[in-house]
Design a protein around this motif. Structure first.
Motif, mmCIF file in Angstrom:
data_model
loop_
_atom_site.group_PDB
_atom_site.id
_atom_site.type_symbol
_atom_site.label_atom_id
_atom_site.label_comp_id
_atom_site.label_asym_id
_atom_site.label_seq_id
_atom_site.Cartn_x
_atom_site.Cartn_y
_atom_site.Cartn_z
ATOM 1 N N ARG A 190 0.850 -1.191 0.000
ATOM 2 C CA ARG A 190 0.000 0.000 0.000
ATOM 3 C C ARG A 190 0.883 1.237 0.000
ATOM 4 O O ARG A 190 2.047 1.169 0.367
ATOM 5 C CB ARG A 190 -0.945 -0.006 1.189
ATOM 6 C CG ARG A 190 -0.241 -0.072 2.526
ATOM 7 C CD ARG A 190 -1.135 0.161 3.710
ATOM 8 N NE ARG A 190 -2.220 -0.785 3.803
ATOM 9 C CZ ARG A 190 -2.883 -1.051 4.900
ATOM 10 N NH1 ARG A 190 -2.562 -0.460 6.012
ATOM 11 N NH2 ARG A 190 -3.868 -1.903 4.921
ATOM 12 N N LYS A 232 0.643 -4.280 12.976
ATOM 13 C CA LYS A 232 1.715 -4.095 11.993
ATOM 14 C C LYS A 232 3.035 -4.421 12.669
ATOM 15 O O LYS A 232 3.310 -3.975 13.782
ATOM 16 C CB LYS A 232 1.724 -2.662 11.461
ATOM 17 C CG LYS A 232 2.730 -2.469 10.321
ATOM 18 C CD LYS A 232 2.539 -1.148 9.621
ATOM 19 C CE LYS A 232 3.213 -0.059 10.405
ATOM 20 N NZ LYS A 232 3.351 1.184 9.659
ATOM 21 N N GLN A 242 -0.876 5.371 3.589
ATOM 22 C CA GLN A 242 -1.819 4.452 4.230
ATOM 23 C C GLN A 242 -1.116 3.452 5.147
ATOM 24 O O GLN A 242 -1.705 2.472 5.583
ATOM 25 C CB GLN A 242 -2.603 3.693 3.164
ATOM 26 C CG GLN A 242 -3.444 4.572 2.281
ATOM 27 C CD GLN A 242 -4.078 3.790 1.133
ATOM 28 O OE1 GLN A 242 -3.862 2.593 0.976
ATOM 29 N NE2 GLN A 242 -4.852 4.479 0.324
ATOM 30 N N SER A 243 0.149 3.700 5.474
ATOM 31 C CA SER A 243 0.940 2.725 6.235
ATOM 32 C C SER A 243 0.387 2.431 7.622
ATOM 33 O O SER A 243 0.531 1.323 8.124
ATOM 34 C CB SER A 243 2.385 3.192 6.352
ATOM 35 O OG SER A 243 2.460 4.368 7.138
ATOM 36 N N SER A 244 -0.251 3.383 8.264
ATOM 37 C CA SER A 244 -0.739 3.167 9.621
ATOM 38 C C SER A 244 -2.189 2.686 9.680
ATOM 39 O O SER A 244 -2.713 2.446 10.768
ATOM 40 C CB SER A 244 -0.591 4.448 10.437
ATOM 41 O OG SER A 244 -1.346 5.485 9.862
ATOM 42 N N GLU A 245 -2.824 2.518 8.532
ATOM 43 C CA GLU A 245 -4.207 2.037 8.521
ATOM 44 C C GLU A 245 -4.257 0.556 8.872
ATOM 45 O O GLU A 245 -3.337 -0.192 8.567
ATOM 46 C CB GLU A 245 -4.836 2.270 7.143
ATOM 47 C CG GLU A 245 -5.034 3.735 6.824
ATOM 48 C CD GLU A 245 -5.719 3.965 5.490
ATOM 49 O OE1 GLU A 245 -6.253 2.989 4.900
ATOM 50 O OE2 GLU A 245 -5.715 5.113 5.031
ATOM 51 N N PRO A 246 -5.314 0.118 9.539
ATOM 52 C CA PRO A 246 -5.438 -1.304 9.893
ATOM 53 C C PRO A 246 -5.578 -2.175 8.652
ATOM 54 O O PRO A 246 -6.002 -1.710 7.596
ATOM 55 C CB PRO A 246 -6.694 -1.359 10.758
ATOM 56 C CG PRO A 246 -7.428 -0.098 10.485
ATOM 57 C CD PRO A 246 -6.434 0.909 9.991
#
Length: 68
Positions: free
Chosen positions: A19, A39, A23-27
């Motif tokens: 991704r 993560k 958006q790296s911290s999105e679940p």
């Protein structure tokens, strides 16, 4: 595109999600459909050339300077 590794707390499966960094911290949902994921911190290996050995006359405790 960056890849992020996740682990499912329900089934203990580890999986990868590609991704954008924004958006790296999105679940992420695990492939089995579970929502409780975390993560993982991944170590990144960077390849390249090996560093040259240090210059000097070599040997002894202080590089061959005769101080011993």
């Amino acid at each position: 595109m960056p890849r992020y590794e996740f682990r499912c707390r329900s089934c203990e499966d580890t999986f990868v999600v590609s991704r954008p960094m924004a958006q790296s911290s999105e679940p992420a949902q695990c492939p089995a459909g579970h929502e409780d994921t975390v993560k993982l911190l991944s170590a990144v290996a960077v390849g390249g050339t090996k560093a040259a050995p240090p210059a000097g006359g070599g040997g002894g405790c202080c590089g061959g300077g005769g101080c011993c």
